[in-house]
Structures are given as structure tokens and as C-alpha cells.
Scaffold this active site. Structure first.
Site, short mmCIF file in Angstrom:
data_model
loop_
_atom_site.label_atom_id
_atom_site.label_comp_id
_atom_site.label_asym_id
_atom_site.label_seq_id
_atom_site.Cartn_x
_atom_site.Cartn_y
_atom_site.Cartn_z
N HIS A 191 -1.35 -20.16 -31.01
CA HIS A 191 -0.91 -21.36 -31.74
C HIS A 191 -1.77 -21.64 -32.96
O HIS A 191 -1.30 -22.23 -33.93
CB HIS A 191 -0.79 -22.54 -30.78
CG HIS A 191 0.40 -22.37 -29.89
ND1 HIS A 191 0.30 -21.91 -28.60
CD2 HIS A 191 1.71 -22.49 -30.15
CE1 HIS A 191 1.52 -21.79 -28.10
NE2 HIS A 191 2.39 -22.13 -29.01
N ARG A 298 8.32 -28.08 -33.20
CA ARG A 298 7.37 -28.06 -32.07
C ARG A 298 6.73 -29.44 -31.96
O ARG A 298 5.67 -29.70 -32.54
CB ARG A 298 6.27 -27.02 -32.30
CG ARG A 298 6.71 -25.58 -32.26
CD ARG A 298 5.52 -24.65 -32.45
NE ARG A 298 5.76 -23.29 -32.08
CZ ARG A 298 6.06 -22.31 -32.94
NH1 ARG A 298 6.17 -22.57 -34.21
NH2 ARG A 298 6.26 -21.08 -32.50
N ARG A 334 12.54 -29.60 -30.10
CA ARG A 334 12.16 -29.07 -28.79
C ARG A 334 11.33 -30.11 -28.06
O ARG A 334 10.43 -30.70 -28.64
CB ARG A 334 11.35 -27.79 -28.98
CG ARG A 334 10.93 -27.18 -27.64
CD ARG A 334 10.24 -25.87 -27.82
NE ARG A 334 8.89 -26.02 -28.32
CZ ARG A 334 8.06 -25.00 -28.53
NH1 ARG A 334 8.48 -23.77 -28.29
NH2 ARG A 334 6.84 -25.19 -28.97
N GLU A 435 12.47 -17.75 -23.08
CA GLU A 435 11.13 -17.22 -23.36
C GLU A 435 10.41 -16.77 -22.09
O GLU A 435 9.25 -16.40 -22.13
CB GLU A 435 10.30 -18.23 -24.15
CG GLU A 435 10.20 -19.60 -23.56
CD GLU A 435 9.38 -20.57 -24.42
OE1 GLU A 435 8.66 -20.13 -25.34
OE2 GLU A 435 9.45 -21.77 -24.15
N ASN A 458 7.56 -15.12 -28.71
CA ASN A 458 6.10 -15.18 -28.53
C ASN A 458 5.74 -15.19 -27.04
O ASN A 458 4.88 -14.45 -26.59
CB ASN A 458 5.53 -16.45 -29.17
CG ASN A 458 5.88 -16.55 -30.63
OD1 ASN A 458 6.23 -15.55 -31.25
ND2 ASN A 458 5.83 -17.74 -31.19
N ASP A 459 6.42 -16.08 -26.31
CA ASP A 459 6.14 -16.12 -24.87
C ASP A 459 6.87 -15.02 -24.12
O ASP A 459 6.36 -14.48 -23.14
CB ASP A 459 6.53 -17.50 -24.30
CG ASP A 459 5.42 -18.51 -24.55
OD1 ASP A 459 4.25 -18.19 -24.25
OD2 ASP A 459 5.70 -19.61 -25.07
N ARG A 469 -1.01 -13.74 -25.28
CA ARG A 469 -0.70 -13.73 -26.71
C ARG A 469 -1.89 -14.11 -27.59
O ARG A 469 -1.87 -13.89 -28.79
CB ARG A 469 0.50 -14.66 -27.00
CG ARG A 469 0.24 -16.09 -26.64
CD ARG A 469 1.51 -16.92 -26.60
NE ARG A 469 1.82 -17.56 -27.86
CZ ARG A 469 2.78 -18.47 -28.02
NH1 ARG A 469 3.56 -18.80 -26.99
NH2 ARG A 469 2.99 -19.02 -29.17
N CYS A 506 13.60 -17.77 -32.51
CA CYS A 506 12.66 -18.66 -33.21
C CYS A 506 11.21 -18.23 -33.00
O CYS A 506 10.30 -18.84 -33.54
CB CYS A 506 12.85 -20.11 -32.78
SG CYS A 506 12.46 -20.41 -31.07
C1 PEP Z 1 7.90 -18.73 -28.51
O1 PEP Z 1 7.32 -18.69 -27.42
O2 PEP Z 1 8.38 -17.73 -29.07
C2 PEP Z 1 8.03 -20.00 -29.23
C3 PEP Z 1 8.74 -20.09 -30.33
O3 PEP Z 1 7.34 -21.06 -28.73
P1 PEP Z 1 5.76 -21.32 -28.95
O4 PEP Z 1 5.27 -20.30 -29.92
O5 PEP Z 1 5.62 -22.70 -29.45
O6 PEP Z 1 5.23 -21.13 -27.57
MG MG Z 2 6.93 -20.52 -26.37
#
Ligand code: PEP
Ligand code: MG
Length: 582
Positions: A191, A298, A334, A435, A458-459, A469, A506
Site C-alpha cells: 500500500h 479505497r 469500496r 481478490e 494485488n491480493d 505482496r 482494478c
Molecule cells: C487488489 O487487491 O488488487 C486491490 C485493488 O485492492 P488493494 O490493493 O487495496 O488491496
Molecule cells: Mg485488495
């Protein structure tokens, strides 16, 4: 000159003086002193040593009283180290002979000692390096006194170097003074990295241990495009980077000319490009680049930097601000995705001792266990929905029951608003992030119960490949190109097509131009990206036809290892848009 390689997370070049966060946020304001004040500076240094010794003696006394003599021994060892004539002589020589400031000289000598000890690879001695860092902090605190600076109080532009920056520290960065940053830890989609993108300052993370060799005040170059950090660059490197920085600015300005053109393939298919945001302030980054709405807001960042949870009104005002910029475009809000590495100060105690936060209490799970907090946010979202086209999205859904529970609570909140005559919108679209691998595998079942999907790569990558990550130690294993990820995305896209619901991506994968042909070829007709890359992604879309993208996707899906998929996609992008640097 020292060059370090890390993970590029926000493009561009920053050149400036190093501000080292880590030695308790100490920054050394000047490295040299005038010849005629050397004697005064030496006296200042000796006075600081005396003060540090007194301080250590105090600690020694306290430790003896409270814990016993054996614990106080740590402090007597510290006192002996700082009084070691060889050490103090070395520092004094640098002040006298090289006109170093006492802060710079002390920091340099102590860090060199610490580095030598650490490099011996002996566990016991490594711990002594920690003692040396401790002494450095004490000494700097004495020497700097009131001049002790913090990130929040910067008054001149710097490049920040840190072991780590938490999302809240990153969010508090003032881009007037922070030209770029580099951290020892962190991964591509941590993040902190995402926030660097939001702030639009060059950043590199995951550099490994390098701060012990830096004191602050050195000239530093951060290459956020290629993932390099250069400390004390030579003249030639510096001038090359000055050119690169100028070129980056020109290309960005040229690409901005794409703002008004539609993201359409060469054969006329529109790919909706929306922006990802963390703060309402970012809407301008989206509007001036022609984003067609917000694909991911977010909202958990509303919690950062506060000492109590945001009220319904705080939520509502933030959402209303975004709606004012996009009154007739979809805005996907979200619900809270707190936890894992996004833990606000006020909630720290809840998570303390959590062994495995990414697999623990986070995201929708927190909302479902804290209905007051969840309902407050839902009320604000439903009220803001009356201002335009709000879509509400649940994060980290891992089972159908969880989704149903969240939907039921949303229904309760609607009834409550109805009962109290509060204006809101009942027919807003309700969707979910895909995710977690279980959600991707059950995409058909989920598709019957939601209005849209948004793939959070990402997740999804972290959970599918079992790769944290944010951990640079496994960053080489974290890949959007892994065939398993491609298969899961394909599965979600096909479920969306079967049940006629829109599917978006996303996660950061959609902000990387090498994946644009693949995603379009897989059937995605909307992508939500970091605002800064909108022009670049648009350029790729405009260079493609759908059959061409489908061929690329088919070919990429035929490989069985990530490395081959990635190399192939890189090559295809080079053919389509040779000027895009990846
Ligand atoms: C993801 O996990 O791809 C996502 C967009 O959410 P975040 O990066 O906020 O966990
Ligand atoms: Mg995520």
C-alpha cells in the site's frame, strides 16, 4: 557513487539531498563547517559526548534499581563504547582535518563501524551493530537539539530514504518538499507503493539494507521508472539523469494531449478507462487525464491520520466531493478494507499480536464484526448515491455467505434510511472485488448475486501464489504473469459474460501497459488504473485491434511459466508502442 537496485513503483526521476528517516527521523542539515569554527565545533562535539555519557549513566542507575545489575551492564557497555578514545579520535580527526560537521562525522564513523560488524555475519556481533545505531541516535539528539527535524516539518525539498514508510506516513508526505522516496522494504503492490503512485512522486521500494551507509545530506537520484537509487552520483551520471528527468516531463506533457481522445481500439471498440483513488484530492489527477469515472475508491484512507473513526458526515463529505467531479459517471466506492498493512493508529491495539494479518481479521471481515462502523459507512454511501451514479463494492469476499450477509446489512441500512425519510438511492449497483482465489473459482455462483465484478489482482496474486505482496524477499515470485493468475482472470471474465455483468480489473496489473493487450484480448472492456498511467494505457489501447489482442491473449495463455508470459508480452508491447519504457 553507489547504485542500488529495487522495485520501481512510481515512475519519474527525483534528484535531491537525502533525508534519512530511520535514525528516529534525524536529518543532518549540514555536512561541512567553515575552517574558522572548527574549534567551536570540536567543543560542541565534546560537550555532546559528555551529555550522552551522563544520560547513559542515568539509564544505568535506573536499570540497576528496577531490573538488577546484570541488565544495567548493557548501558555500561554503551558508555565504554562512546568513551573509546579510538572512536572519538576518529570523529574529531574528521571534524578537524576535513571540516565535517560533528553530526556528519559522528554519524559516518558510527555507521561505518556498524556496517563492518554487520558484515562479519556473526549473530552476536550483529547485535552490537544495533548498539552502535543506538549511540548514533543519542549523539545526534544531543548535537541537533532543537534542530531535530521530522518528515512532517520539512521546509526544503529532499529525497526521503527510509527502512519503511507506513501507509499513514506516506499519506502525510507533502509533495512540495518530498521529491521522491526509496525504502529498504516493500513490494510492488504494497500500500505504500500504491500511495507513491497516488502522490505522483518517483519511488523505489524493496532495496534491501542500504541505510547504514547513508548519513543524510548526500546527493541522491531516484529512478522510479527503472527501480534504481544512486547515492553520491558522479557528474556524468547526474547530468544523464537531469536529461532523463527533462525527457520524462516532456513525454508526460505530450501524452497529456491524449486526454481528450477516447480509449478506443483501432477497430473502434471502446475500453472504459477509470481511475483508482485513495483520497478525494486525487480526482483532479483523474479528470485532467480524461478518466471515465472512478473504478476503485479505497475509502479506508479516510481513517489514516485521525485519532477517532470518521463520522457518517466525514464519509459523506468525502464521497460528495468525488461525486461533484463525476456527476454522471460511475464512481465505485469500496467499503472499508482495513487491516493487513492498512492499520490506522487508533486501531493498532486490535491488531497487535496478529501473527498473520493478511490472512486474519481484515477488510469485509472487520466490517461484518463491527456493524456500527460498517453501517455508518453504508449510510454515507447510500446518501452520496443520490448525487450520481455510485456503485458500492465489497472487498475481500471469500464466500457466498459473506456476500449475502453484507447485502443483508445493506438492505437493513436502506430500510432504516427510508424509515427516517433520509434521501438516498436504492437501485445502486452492488458488486464485489474478486481478490481471493475462492471467489474466482466460484465466479459463476457469485455472478448470479452481484451487479459487477472487479478483479483485485494485488491480493489475488498474493493469495494464489502464497507470496506476501509487501515482502521484498519474495518479490521475484510475485508476478501478474503467472499462468494460474491468467486462468483465474479468464474464469471471472467468462462468468461475467455468461451472466451479463460488467467485469473490471482494478489491481495494479491493469496499470502496467505490458498487460493491456492481454486483458483486452481476454475480453475485458473496462480497466481501472492509477491516474498517472491513463495516457499511456490509452496509447496502448489505441494501437490495438480486438483480433490482434485476442491473438496475443491466446498466445500468452499457452505458456506454462510466468517468465515466458512476461517476456512475450513485453516483446509485443515493444512492437505496438516502442516509446513506452517498461
Ligand atoms: C487488489 O487487491 O488488487 C486491490 C485493488 O485492492 P488493494 O490493493 O487495496 O488491496
Ligand atoms: Mg485488495
Amino acid at each position: 557513487m553507489e547504485t542500488r537496485r529495487g522495485i520501481a513503483v512510481a515512475p519519474g526521476v527525483a534528484i535531491g539531498s537525502a533525508f534519512v528517516l530511520g535514525a528516529e527521523n534525524f536529518r543532518i542539515p549540514q555536512r561541512f563547517v567553515k575552517v574558522d569554527v572548527v574549534e567551536t565545533e570540536l567543543a560542541r562535539f565534546r560537550a555532546a559526548i559528555t551529555a550522552v555519557c551522563e544520560e547513559i549513566e542515568q539509564n544505568e542507575k535506573l536499570a540497576t534499581e528496577r531490573l538488577g545489575k546484570q541488565y544495567a551492564a548493557i548501558f555500561s557497555a554503551h558508555r565504554m563504547m562512546i568513551q573509546d578514545p579510538k572512536l572519538t579520535q576518529e570523529i574529531e580527526d574528521l571534524i578537524r582535518n576535513k571540516c565535517y560537521s560533528p553530526e556528519f562525522a559522528a554519524s559516518r564513523v558510527l555507521r561505518q563501524y556498524a556496517k563492518t560488524i554487520q558484515n562479519l555475519g556473526d549473530n552476536y556481533l550483529s547485535e552490537r551493530a544495533v548498539d552502535l545505531h543506538d549511540l548514533e541516535k543519542r549523539l545526534l539528539k544531543q548535537l541537533l537539539g532543537e534542530r531535530h527535524e521530522e518528515l512532517a516539518n520539512l521546509t526544503q525539498p529532499v529525497v526521503v530514504l527510509a527502512n519503511n514508510l507506513t501507509p499513514s506516513e506516506t499519506a502525510s508526505i507533502d509533495t512540495k518538499f518530498v521529491l521522491g522516496f526509496a525504502t529498504e522494504v516493500g513490494g510492488r503492490t504494497s500500500h505504500t507503493a500504491i500511495l507513491a503512485g497516488a502522490l505522483e512522486i518517483p519511488a523505489v521500494v524493496g532495496l534491501g539494507n542500504f541505510l547504514s551507509g547513508v548519513t543524510g545530506g548526500e546527493m541522491v537520484v531516484i529512478d522510479g521508472t527503472l527501480g534504481a537509487v544512486i547515492i553520491d552520483p558522479d557528474e556524468e551520471t547526474l547530468s544523464r539523469y537531469r536529461d532523463t528527468a527533462a525527457k520524462f516531463r516532456t513525454t508526460s506533457v505530450e501524452r497529456e494531449s491524449l486526454t481528450q481522445v477516447r480509449p478506443e481500439t483501432r477497430d473502434g471498440v471502446h475500453i472504459r478507462l477509470a481511475g483508482n483513488i485513495e483520497f478525494p484530492e486525487e480526482i483532479e489527477h483523474c479528470t485532467h487525464r480524461g478518466a471515465e469515472g472512478i473504478g476503485l475508491y479505497r475509502t479506508e484512507f479516510l481513517y489514516l491520520g485521525r485519532d477517532r473513526p470518521p463520522s457518517e458526515e466525514d464519509h459523506y463529505q468525502a464521497y460528495a466531493r468525488v461525486m461533484a467531479a463525476f456527476p454522471d459517471r460511475p464512481v465505485v466506492i469500496r467499503t472499508l478494507d482495513l487491516g493487513a498493512d492498512k492499520v490506522p493508529e487508533m486501531m493498532q491495539s486490535i491488531f497487535q499480536g496478529t501473527a498473520n494479518p493478511a490472512l486474519g481479521l481484515r477488510s469485509l471481515r472487520i466490517s461484518l464484526q463491527n456493524l456500527g462502523l460498517f453501517k455508518t459507512q453504508l449510510r454515507a454511501i447510500l446518501r452520496a448515491a443520490a448525487l450520481g451514479d455510485v456503485w458500492v463494492m465489497f472487498p475481500l469476499v471469500s464466500s457466498l455467505l459473506e456476500l449475502r450477509q453484507a447485502r443483508m446489512i445493506l438492505g437493513d441500512v436502506m430500510d432504516d434510511l427510508d424509515e427516517h425519510g433520509v434521501p438516498f438511492r436504492r437501485d445502486l449497483k452492488v458488486g464485489m472485488m474478486v481478490e481471493v482465489p475462492s471467489a474466482a473459482l466460484m465466479a459463476d455462483e457469485f455472478a448470479r448475486e452481484v451487479d459487477f465484478f472487479s478483479v483485485g489482482t494485488n491480493d489475488l496474486i498474493q493469495y494464489t501464489l502464497a507470496v506476501d505482496r509487501a515482502d521484498p524477499a519474495v518479490a521475484n515470485l510475485y508476478s501478474s504473469a503467472d499462468p494460474s493468475i491468467l486462468r483465474l482472470i479468464r474464469r471471472v471474465v467468462e462468468a461475467g459474460q455468461r451472466y451479463n455483468i460488467p467485469v473490471n480489473v482494478c489491481g495494479q496489473m491493469s496499470s502496467d501497459p505490458i498487460y493491456t493487450p492481454l486483458l483486452v484480448g481476454m475480453g475485458l472492456r473496462q480497466l481501472s488504473v492509477t491516474p498517472q498511467v491513463i495516457p499511456e494505457i490509452k496509447q496502448v489501447i489505441r494501437s490495438l485491434t480486438i483480433p490482434q489482442a485476442q491473438d496475443i491473449a491466446k498466445h500468452a495463455e499457452g505458456f506454462d511459466v510466468a517468465r515466458d508470459v512476461e517476456a512475450y508480452l513485453r516483446g509485443e508491447l515493444k512492437k505496438l508502442c516502442p516509446d513506452i519504457v517498461v
